[in-house]
Design a protein around this motif. Structure first.
Motif, PDB file in Angstrom:
ATOM      1  N   UNK A   1       0.828  -1.203   0.000  1.00 49.46           N
ATOM      2  CA  UNK A   1       0.000   0.000   0.000  1.00 49.46           C
ATOM      3  C   UNK A   1       0.867   1.260   0.000  1.00 49.46           C
ATOM      4  N   UNK A   2       0.232   2.379  -0.349  1.00 46.25           N
ATOM      5  CA  UNK A   2       0.901   3.677  -0.399  1.00 46.25           C
ATOM      6  C   UNK A   2       0.409   4.535   0.757  1.00 46.25           C
ATOM      7  N   UNK A   3       1.363   5.149   1.491  1.00 48.37           N
ATOM      8  CA  UNK A   3       0.996   6.036   2.609  1.00 48.37           C
ATOM      9  C   UNK A   3       1.916   7.258   2.611  1.00 48.37           C
ATOM     10  N   UNK A   4       1.340   8.388   3.004  1.00 48.79           N
ATOM     11  CA  UNK A   4       2.085   9.645   3.022  1.00 48.79           C
ATOM     12  C   UNK A   4       2.310  10.184   4.439  1.00 48.79           C
ATOM     13  N   UNK A   5       1.546   9.714   5.418  1.00 43.21           N
ATOM     14  CA  UNK A   5       1.621  10.253   6.776  1.00 43.21           C
ATOM     15  C   UNK A   5       2.988   9.975   7.393  1.00 43.21           C
TER      16      UNK A   5
ATOM     17  N   UNK B   1       3.900   6.663   9.050  1.00 44.46           N
ATOM     18  CA  UNK B   1       4.085   5.488   8.205  1.00 44.46           C
ATOM     19  C   UNK B   1       5.537   5.323   7.791  1.00 44.46           C
ATOM     20  N   UNK B   2       6.362   6.381   7.970  1.00 46.91           N
ATOM     21  CA  UNK B   2       7.733   6.267   7.478  1.00 46.91           C
ATOM     22  C   UNK B   2       8.727   5.785   8.548  1.00 46.91           C
ATOM     23  N   UNK B   3       8.769   6.252   9.766  1.00 47.54           N
ATOM     24  CA  UNK B   3       8.260   7.512  10.290  1.00 47.54           C
ATOM     25  C   UNK B   3       9.352   8.587  10.217  1.00 47.54           C
TER      26      UNK B   3
ATOM     27  N   UNK C   1       7.301   9.049   0.961  1.00 46.67           N
ATOM     28  CA  UNK C   1       6.227   8.128   0.602  1.00 46.67           C
ATOM     29  C   UNK C   1       6.620   6.733   1.066  1.00 46.67           C
ATOM     30  N   UNK C   2       5.693   6.057   1.733  1.00 44.45           N
ATOM     31  CA  UNK C   2       5.888   4.661   2.125  1.00 44.45           C
ATOM     32  C   UNK C   2       5.120   3.771   1.160  1.00 44.45           C
ATOM     33  N   UNK C   3       5.803   2.691   0.640  1.00 46.06           N
ATOM     34  CA  UNK C   3       5.141   1.867  -0.376  1.00 46.06           C
ATOM     35  C   UNK C   3       5.239   0.328  -0.169  1.00 46.06           C
ATOM     36  N   UNK C   4       5.285  -0.276   0.981  1.00 46.43           N
ATOM     37  CA  UNK C   4       5.322   0.314   2.306  1.00 46.43           C
ATOM     38  C   UNK C   4       6.733   0.651   2.789  1.00 46.43           C
TER      39      UNK C   4
END
Length: 333
Positions: free
Chosen positions: A130-134, A137-139, A165-168
């Protein structure tokens, strides 16, 4: 006796170990020790590698296999796009299937066989999500922002803008001109953010991208747990997403993007579906060596070429012929 495979996706090199073929699977400490031994660039097997891809039984309904990614330093990555292509090919050959799901640490991902990129260069397409921007999520922290998307971050480097961007897998991305790509900025920044630092406490993959034209990119990556790699599949995927979001005049959703890297070229396709993003990563899955090894040597991390049966597949010559006809590979010379 078990067989290891030395493989690569865009010259991102790995050993594949299928735990389901062993009489006794390796423990996690044994896997870490074996990976450090095999991948060492000076003393490892066949000049080392970037990591070990561990194939195991699936743990989610409907999946064909599980992939774990052990980095050269013994840490475990959430995912690896270049590695997943090679695992997809291995499982496809093993189980006589062309389209299936592979379990990774966070999710189950779709993979499918593609037409060869060139004569003798097998290819697979794999899902990156999945893709996450927060930031959690990276952190990351201490940068004054909850999200980095083409954002100045002078704490990291002056005059550059960053996207996270986490992808994850976590990726930090900056679009740069050619001199910055050729400079040592990426090495300095990547090294600093993967030591103890106040910004990315768990480290981060750092990608510098240079736009070559419409739907054309060059990406260079400093990979967490590895250092500079010839290519990073999740890095090229995350950078392609940033490309589509930030440079709409130069690229398109749902259209192939040619992504060049120091190891060759892949194609990515960025999708926005059901209020979410995912990326398709299409590239080579090259097997260079088959290594028959004593199982005890795997458990003891004492795998040596002179005590194995090593067979060269001949596929590297076909891949090199493919690379030799590509443009834009001299951007970091």
């Amino acid at each position: 006796m078990p067989t290891l495979f030395k493989v690569h996706g865009s010259q991102n090199q790995f050993f594949i170990l299928d735990q389901t073929t062993l009489s006794q699977p390796l423990t996690d400490p044994e896997l870490r020790q074996l990976t450090r031994q095999l991948t060492n660039l000076q003393t490892g097997l066949l000049d080392g590698a970037d990591g070990v891809l561990v194939v195991d039984k699936p743990f989610r309904p409907g999946s064909q296999a599980q992939m774990r990614v052990i980095n050269a330093d013994g840490s475990e990555a959430t995912m690896c796009g270049n590695g997943l292509r090679t695992v997809a090919r291995y499982v496809a050959n093993r189980d006589h299937v062309d389209q299936f799901n592979v379990d990774t640490k966070d999710t189950s991902l779709r993979v499918r066989k593609q037409d060869n990129l060139a004569p003798g260069v097998p290819a697979f397409a794999v899902e990156i999500s999945p893709v996450r921007f927060a930031k959690d999520a990276l952190p990351f922290g201490n940068l004054g922002h909850d999200r980095l998307l083409d954002t100045p971050a002078p704490e990291l480097w002056p005059r550059l803008r960053f996207s996270a961007i986490a992808v994850p897998n976590p990726h930090l991305i900056s679009f740069v001109d050619r001199p910055a790509l050729q400079d040592n900025v990426l090495g300095v920044l990547g090294h600093r953010l993967n030591e103890k630092n106040p910004y990315f406490g768990d480290g981060v993959n750092v990608n510098f991208a240079h736009i070559l034209g419409h739907n054309r990119l060059f990406v260079r990556t400093y990979e967490r747990g590895v250092g500079f790699t010839n290519a990073c599949g999740t890095g090229m995927s995350a950078t392609s997403l940033a490309f589509v979001l930030l440079h709409p005049d130069a690229t398109d959703f749902d259209q192939p993007i040619d992504v060049f890297n120091p190891g060759g070229k892949v194609r990515t396709i960025v999708h926005y579906q059901n209020q979410g993003y995912w990326i398709e990563l299409i590239g080579n899955a090259t097997f260079t060596h088959e290594i028959t090894v004593d199982e005890a040597a795997l458990h003891q991390a004492t795998v040596q070429a002179d005590k194995c049966q090593v067979t060269v597949t001949g596929e590297q010559a076909a891949y090199q012929a493919f690379v030799d006809q590509l443009p834009q590979l001299n951007l970091i010379d």
